[in-house]
Design a protein around this motif. Sequence first.
Motif, PDB file in Angstrom:
ATOM      1  N   THR A 233       0.830  -1.211   0.000  1.00 20.19           N
ATOM      2  CA  THR A 233       0.000   0.000   0.000  1.00 20.19           C
ATOM      3  C   THR A 233       0.859   1.253   0.000  1.00 20.19           C
ATOM      4  OG1 THR A 233      -0.107   0.139   2.422  1.00 20.19           O
ATOM      5  CG2 THR A 233      -1.775  -1.233   1.308  1.00 20.19           C
ATOM      6  N   LYS A 234       0.244   2.338  -0.461  1.00 17.39           N
ATOM      7  CA  LYS A 234       0.937   3.628  -0.503  1.00 17.39           C
ATOM      8  C   LYS A 234       1.244   4.129   0.900  1.00 17.39           C
ATOM      9  CE  LYS A 234       0.483   8.358  -2.219  1.00 17.39           C
ATOM     10  NZ  LYS A 234      -0.380   9.329  -2.950  1.00 17.39           N
ATOM     11  N   ASP A 235       0.292   3.955   1.827  1.00 22.04           N
ATOM     12  CA  ASP A 235       0.511   4.399   3.203  1.00 22.04           C
ATOM     13  C   ASP A 235       1.695   3.674   3.837  1.00 22.04           C
ATOM     14  OD1 ASP A 235      -1.552   6.163   3.045  1.00 22.04           O
ATOM     15  OD2 ASP A 235      -3.026   4.849   4.019  1.00 22.04           O
ATOM     16  N   ALA A 236       1.811   2.386   3.596  1.00 24.96           N
ATOM     17  CA  ALA A 236       2.930   1.622   4.141  1.00 24.96           C
ATOM     18  C   ALA A 236       4.248   2.097   3.552  1.00 24.96           C
ATOM     19  CB  ALA A 236       2.728   0.131   3.859  1.00 24.96           C
ATOM     20  N   ARG A 237       4.227   2.406   2.243  1.00 23.80           N
ATOM     21  CA  ARG A 237       5.459   2.896   1.602  1.00 23.80           C
ATOM     22  C   ARG A 237       5.880   4.238   2.176  1.00 23.80           C
ATOM     23  NH1 ARG A 237       2.966   0.514  -3.074  1.00 23.80           N
ATOM     24  NH2 ARG A 237       2.051   2.518  -3.678  1.00 23.80           N
ATOM     25  N   LEU A 238       4.903   5.152   2.333  1.00 22.92           N
ATOM     26  CA  LEU A 238       5.226   6.479   2.868  1.00 22.92           C
ATOM     27  C   LEU A 238       5.708   6.400   4.309  1.00 22.92           C
ATOM     28  CD1 LEU A 238       2.286   8.602   1.409  1.00 22.92           C
ATOM     29  CD2 LEU A 238       4.689   8.660   0.723  1.00 22.92           C
ATOM     30  N   LYS A 239       5.056   5.570   5.120  1.00 21.11           N
ATOM     31  CA  LYS A 239       5.443   5.442   6.521  1.00 21.11           C
ATOM     32  C   LYS A 239       6.842   4.856   6.658  1.00 21.11           C
ATOM     33  CE  LYS A 239       3.992   3.509  10.954  1.00 21.11           C
ATOM     34  NZ  LYS A 239       2.979   2.706  11.682  1.00 21.11           N
ATOM     35  N   THR A 240       7.149   3.852   5.852  1.00 23.85           N
ATOM     36  CA  THR A 240       8.460   3.224   5.920  1.00 23.85           C
ATOM     37  C   THR A 240       9.540   4.170   5.423  1.00 23.85           C
ATOM     38  OG1 THR A 240       7.429   1.074   5.532  1.00 23.85           O
ATOM     39  CG2 THR A 240       9.804   1.200   5.261  1.00 23.85           C
ATOM     40  N   PHE A 241       9.260   4.865   4.321  1.00 28.94           N
ATOM     41  CA  PHE A 241      10.241   5.827   3.800  1.00 28.94           C
ATOM     42  C   PHE A 241      10.455   6.972   4.781  1.00 28.94           C
ATOM     43  CE2 PHE A 241      11.609   9.438   1.193  1.00 28.94           C
ATOM     44  CZ  PHE A 241      12.702   8.869   0.560  1.00 28.94           C
ATOM     45  N   GLY A 242       9.394   7.324   5.534  1.00 27.38           N
ATOM     46  CA  GLY A 242       9.524   8.398   6.524  1.00 27.38           C
ATOM     47  C   GLY A 242      10.524   8.084   7.610  1.00 27.38           C
ATOM     48  N   THR A 243      10.763   6.783   7.880  1.00 29.79           N
ATOM     49  CA  THR A 243      11.742   6.423   8.909  1.00 29.79           C
ATOM     50  C   THR A 243      13.163   6.735   8.468  1.00 29.79           C
ATOM     51  OG1 THR A 243      12.066   4.150   8.088  1.00 29.79           O
ATOM     52  CG2 THR A 243      10.247   4.531   9.632  1.00 29.79           C
TER      53      THR A 243
END
Length: 334
Positions: A233-243
Amino acid sequence: MSDSNTTDFTNPSTFILLGIPGLESAHVWISIPFCTMYVIVILGNFAILFIVKREPSLHEPMYYFLCMLAVTDLVLSTSTIPKILAIFWVNSREINFSACLAQMYFVHCFSAIESGIFVAMAFDRYVAICHPLRHSTILTNSLVGKIGLVIVLRGSILALPYPFLARQWTYCRTNIISHTHCENMYVVKLACGDTRISSYYGLFVLSCRIGLDVFFITVSYIQILKAIFSLPTKDARLKTFGTCGSHLCVILAFYIPTVFASLTSRFGHSLPLHFHVFIANVYLLVPPMLNPVIYGVRTKQIRDKLLQLFTNNETKVFSSGYGPQTEKVPGLHP
């Protein structure tokens, strides 16, 4: 200033630092942002060290590397900024020859250590995102300690030839350094004879410190990006990249001024001298100032602990002792 500063002599006992040539009349005004940034360096990095030491929940590899970065930034800036401010404020330009070589060593040593820490932090992000279930078993405290030791030894060894080479040259022209601190290239330019070995070694260290380190960081982030784009999912990608956001910000804040300063000092001969000196000072002061600010703002755990530190009493009064709770995902640090 004595005549020995402008006539021939052999191996001076002191050097004279000019500060920022051409901007001597503005030294007092320039000292204001320099002093402000140095205060931020001191307060910000000590705050990081205090918070990580005080909170057991932050005793993890990412924060151990962050503490190493904070100590490195404190030493790197303190090895130069107090003397620079003394030049700006009270015109204290003399520096002992041995102290000059020591300052040169500390600048190059801790710059190499800082670059190595960024590689270690990239490795930590790679393990946390690509192998999250094995993060705690791969990056053990023992391995973190060994990585830290290798980083320190590498920086110490790479910087060691700088003062030894500078000491062996004969200085028979002048002892006036057109800089705010004892930068290797500016000191070597004062020597007589063939000093190409110092220039060649400087390029070798630059290729090791920037070339190899940036290569390993790039390889790590290629693997990280592959893992991120494979998420459903896009949300998972954004959250992971945010780390990874904080780490990418401090990498850019360190390497961009470093590369720019190195290139302009070697190839930017048409640029004014005060521009070279100013860029060299930006490279020494801005990254140590930005690192704790970036991590303090972008890292949720540190931001929450810092807010709790200042609002602890109010929280006890108004919420009967119940502070904000955060859910923590192992290996991920938003």
